[in-house]
Design a protein around this motif. Structure first.
Motif, mmCIF file in Angstrom:
data_model
loop_
_atom_site.group_PDB
_atom_site.id
_atom_site.type_symbol
_atom_site.label_atom_id
_atom_site.label_comp_id
_atom_site.label_asym_id
_atom_site.label_seq_id
_atom_site.Cartn_x
_atom_site.Cartn_y
_atom_site.Cartn_z
ATOM 1 N N ASN A 102 0.894 -1.023 -0.034
ATOM 2 C CA ASN A 102 0.130 -0.053 -0.040
ATOM 3 C C ASN A 102 1.050 1.302 0.078
ATOM 4 O O ASN A 102 1.272 1.765 0.997
ATOM 5 C CB ASN A 102 -0.836 0.035 1.263
ATOM 6 N N GLN A 103 1.004 1.818 -1.147
ATOM 7 C CA GLN A 103 1.947 3.081 -1.400
ATOM 8 C C GLN A 103 1.224 4.181 -0.853
ATOM 9 O O GLN A 103 1.932 5.227 -1.064
ATOM 10 C CB GLN A 103 2.610 2.907 -2.789
ATOM 11 N N HIS A 104 -0.107 4.132 -0.727
ATOM 12 C CA HIS A 104 -0.798 5.302 -0.401
ATOM 13 C C HIS A 104 -1.251 5.533 0.915
ATOM 14 O O HIS A 104 -2.081 6.035 1.461
ATOM 15 C CB HIS A 104 -1.991 5.618 -1.259
ATOM 16 N N LEU A 105 -0.201 5.044 1.833
ATOM 17 C CA LEU A 105 -0.568 5.166 3.409
ATOM 18 C C LEU A 105 0.569 5.636 3.792
ATOM 19 O O LEU A 105 1.723 5.415 3.703
ATOM 20 C CB LEU A 105 -0.950 3.550 3.508
ATOM 21 N N TYR A 106 0.257 6.321 4.986
ATOM 22 C CA TYR A 106 1.305 7.230 5.725
ATOM 23 C C TYR A 106 0.898 7.451 7.116
ATOM 24 O O TYR A 106 -0.336 7.347 7.414
ATOM 25 C CB TYR A 106 1.765 8.416 5.073
ATOM 26 N N LEU A 107 1.866 7.458 7.930
ATOM 27 C CA LEU A 107 1.589 7.632 9.334
ATOM 28 C C LEU A 107 1.260 9.214 9.444
ATOM 29 O O LEU A 107 1.904 10.023 8.886
ATOM 30 C CB LEU A 107 2.915 7.576 10.194
ATOM 31 N N LEU A 108 0.281 9.607 10.341
ATOM 32 C CA LEU A 108 -0.179 10.919 10.458
ATOM 33 C C LEU A 108 0.933 11.732 10.904
ATOM 34 O O LEU A 108 1.157 11.711 12.212
ATOM 35 C CB LEU A 108 -1.521 11.092 11.252
ATOM 36 N N PRO A 109 1.279 12.815 10.319
ATOM 37 C CA PRO A 109 2.325 13.725 11.069
ATOM 38 C C PRO A 109 1.731 14.314 12.670
ATOM 39 O O PRO A 109 0.485 14.308 12.531
ATOM 40 C CB PRO A 109 2.712 14.656 10.313
ATOM 41 N N ASP A 110 2.409 14.878 13.301
ATOM 42 C CA ASP A 110 1.894 15.258 14.590
ATOM 43 C C ASP A 110 1.112 16.705 14.592
ATOM 44 O O ASP A 110 1.524 17.640 13.818
ATOM 45 C CB ASP A 110 3.041 15.543 15.780
ATOM 46 N N ILE A 111 -0.291 16.575 14.669
ATOM 47 C CA ILE A 111 -1.098 17.866 14.655
ATOM 48 C C ILE A 111 -1.391 18.326 15.821
ATOM 49 O O ILE A 111 -2.394 19.023 15.959
ATOM 50 C CB ILE A 111 -2.170 17.424 13.524
ATOM 51 N N GLY A 112 -0.800 17.749 16.987
ATOM 52 C CA GLY A 112 -1.089 18.116 18.315
ATOM 53 C C GLY A 112 -2.380 17.675 18.717
ATOM 54 O O GLY A 112 -2.933 16.544 18.416
ATOM 55 N N ASN A 113 -3.289 18.579 19.423
ATOM 56 C CA ASN A 113 -4.551 18.214 20.032
ATOM 57 C C ASN A 113 -5.739 18.565 18.923
ATOM 58 O O ASN A 113 -6.783 18.363 19.067
ATOM 59 C CB ASN A 113 -4.851 18.891 21.228
ATOM 60 N N LEU A 114 -5.301 18.691 17.806
ATOM 61 C CA LEU A 114 -6.258 19.043 16.673
ATOM 62 C C LEU A 114 -7.292 17.632 16.431
ATOM 63 O O LEU A 114 -6.519 16.641 16.476
ATOM 64 C CB LEU A 114 -5.842 19.447 15.474
ATOM 65 N N PRO A 115 -8.289 17.569 16.011
ATOM 66 C CA PRO A 115 -9.012 16.267 15.680
ATOM 67 C C PRO A 115 -8.408 15.534 14.666
ATOM 68 O O PRO A 115 -7.845 16.120 13.566
ATOM 69 C CB PRO A 115 -10.462 16.992 15.381
ATOM 70 N N LYS A 116 -8.406 14.168 14.760
ATOM 71 C CA LYS A 116 -7.661 13.481 13.864
ATOM 72 C C LYS A 116 -8.539 13.441 12.530
ATOM 73 O O LYS A 116 -7.803 13.064 11.546
ATOM 74 C CB LYS A 116 -7.426 12.126 14.564
ATOM 75 N N SER A 117 -10.012 13.731 12.487
ATOM 76 C CA SER A 117 -10.445 13.884 11.286
ATOM 77 C C SER A 117 -10.217 14.950 10.414
ATOM 78 O O SER A 117 -10.467 14.723 9.197
ATOM 79 C CB SER A 117 -12.102 14.142 11.770
ATOM 80 N N LEU A 118 -9.392 15.822 10.806
ATOM 81 C CA LEU A 118 -8.721 16.801 9.758
ATOM 82 C C LEU A 118 -7.760 16.294 8.855
ATOM 83 O O LEU A 118 -7.535 16.847 7.954
ATOM 84 C CB LEU A 118 -8.297 18.053 10.772
ATOM 85 N N ALA A 119 -7.289 14.982 9.194
ATOM 86 C CA ALA A 119 -6.488 14.462 8.220
ATOM 87 C C ALA A 119 -7.145 13.748 7.021
ATOM 88 O O ALA A 119 -6.714 13.318 6.131
ATOM 89 C CB ALA A 119 -5.906 12.951 8.848
ATOM 90 N N LEU A 120 -8.445 13.877 7.021
ATOM 91 C CA LEU A 120 -9.372 13.707 5.879
ATOM 92 C C LEU A 120 -9.948 15.137 5.186
ATOM 93 O O LEU A 120 -10.152 14.972 3.941
ATOM 94 C CB LEU A 120 -10.507 12.832 6.042
ATOM 95 N N GLY A 121 -9.538 16.292 5.844
ATOM 96 C CA GLY A 121 -10.003 17.511 5.478
ATOM 97 C C GLY A 121 -8.839 18.469 5.188
ATOM 98 O O GLY A 121 -7.919 18.290 4.235
ATOM 99 N N VAL A 122 -8.778 19.492 6.027
ATOM 100 C CA VAL A 122 -7.717 20.563 5.638
ATOM 101 C C VAL A 122 -6.302 20.032 5.961
ATOM 102 O O VAL A 122 -5.433 20.647 5.117
ATOM 103 C CB VAL A 122 -8.025 21.732 6.557
ATOM 104 N N LEU A 123 -6.213 18.899 6.666
ATOM 105 C CA LEU A 123 -4.784 18.608 6.829
ATOM 106 C C LEU A 123 -4.537 17.085 6.053
ATOM 107 O O LEU A 123 -3.925 16.232 6.361
ATOM 108 C CB LEU A 123 -4.480 18.320 8.161
#
Length: 354
Positions: A102-123
């Motif tokens: 799976n080449q389209h998978l990555y560990l989420l960079p540290d975004i602090g206390n922001l919601p993890k859901s933002l990794a699908l949106g603005v981040l």
């Protein structure tokens, strides 16, 4: 032994999506082998492109989609238990992954206390689409007038705010008064409700008295024809999507745009977020900085429960969402951090960017 709930294509979409077009089944997963890890889906992205790609689907395949997931079990030291990953894993609650597959998978960079859901949106992909799709193709300059269709969606609202950061005049086209008021609240200079206006060209002339320099197109159709006809010489058009025609059984046939392209010497370019993979993490960091600086606001429309995923997609295609649409896979799963932007930003102060 883990079990997964999986949405599979039961019928190729024909016109508007129906709940019976996708079927929810259960799969038993095998034990992990060396190098593999098991992830549990936390949030599932819901996007118009899922309808656009329907012609490439086959009955029985897993429905496509990106998710934010937590590693629940691992036999891969590079992906330890508890880490959060983002990947194109489809509509599944649990997935066994072998990193090399799976080449389209990555560990989420540290975004602090922001919601993890933002990794699908603005981040996430939304943010990458907005950032590079606008800046690389439209190449905005200070003082330019920018028009955005689908302006209250996840990408449109993001693009508009980037345009404001670049000191442009921003005009949004959307489909409700509520969405129009929200766009004004996040800085759009002029907003048009295409469902109520009787003269779109006239409204655009009011909003853009000096003409249109950049057009970020999410919808296609007659609206796009009208916008392009009012552009200045040398205008730039970034084509992200054509949602106005996705549900049509007969291909959409709008008025021809070639006269405007020729007469106005327009540069028109389509794109796909995947072409920016070599700059993906840098894009996340840029959007994260703007969130930190309170220059980039977001809104999420969350559908609770994996069993409501198809309803969520139907809702997106009807324009029910404002901002990013996603499914919280377990209705009981609520992160400690608030989804409210200002509250999240307050908690974000201690975060130091890499």
């Amino acid at each position: 032994m883990a079990k997964a709930q999986v949405y599979k294509v039961a019928k190729i979409f024909d016109g508007e999506i129906r709940e019976t077009d996708l079927t929810l089944v259960e799969e038993e997963l095998p034990p992990l082998e060396d190098g593999e890890f098991l992830v549990e889906n936390l949030y599932l992205s819901v996007d118009p492109y899922m309808r656009a790609y329907a012609s490439s689907y086959s009955v029985g395949q897993v429905m496509i989609g990106i998710q934010v997931a937590k590693i629940a079990e691992s036999k891969n030291p590079g992906f330890p238990v508890g880490e959060i990953v983002v990947g194109d894993l489809g509509w599944r609650t649990h997935t066994i992954i072998k990193e090399s597959h799976n080449q389209h998978l990555y560990l989420l960079p540290d975004i602090g206390n922001l919601p993890k859901s933002l990794a699908l949106g603005v981040l996430g992909m939304t943010g990458i689409t907005s950032l590079y799709g606008f800046l690389d193709i439209c190449n905005p300059e200070e003082g330019d007038t920018v028009v955005i269709t689908g302006a209250a969606g996840a990408v449109g609202s993001h693009v508009g705010q980037i345009a404001k950061i670049k000191k442009c005049r921003v005009i949004g086209i959307t489909g409700s008064e509520e969405k129009a008021r929200w766009l004004e609240s996040i800085g759009f200079d002029y907003v048009i409700n295409y469902k109520t206006t009787k003269d779109l060209a006239g409204e655009l002339r009011k909003g853009a008295p000096k003409g249109i320099d950049c057009y970020f197109d999410n919808v296609g159709g007659d609206i796009s024809t009208t916008v392009m006809g009012l552009m200045n010489i040398g205008g730039r058009v970034s084509v992200c999507g054509s949602i106005s025609g996705y549900n049509m059984k007969v291909p959409l046939r709008a008025a021809i745009v070639q006269p405007a392209i020729v007469q106005k010497q327009l540069r028109v370019q389509g794109f796909h977020a995947t072409q920016f993979r070599d700059r993906w993490i840098n894009g996340i960091k840029q959007n994260l900085q703007w969130v930190q600086e309170n220059k980039l606001k977001y809104r999420e429309t969350i559908y609770d429960g994996f069993e409501n995923a198809t309803k969520a997609l139907i809702g997106v295609m009807k324009g029910e969402n404002t901002g990013k649409a996603l499914v919280r896979v377990k209705a009981s799963h609520v992160e400690n951090e608030s989804l409210d932007f200002n509250n999240a930003l307050t908690k974000f102060k201690k975060f130091q960017r890499a």
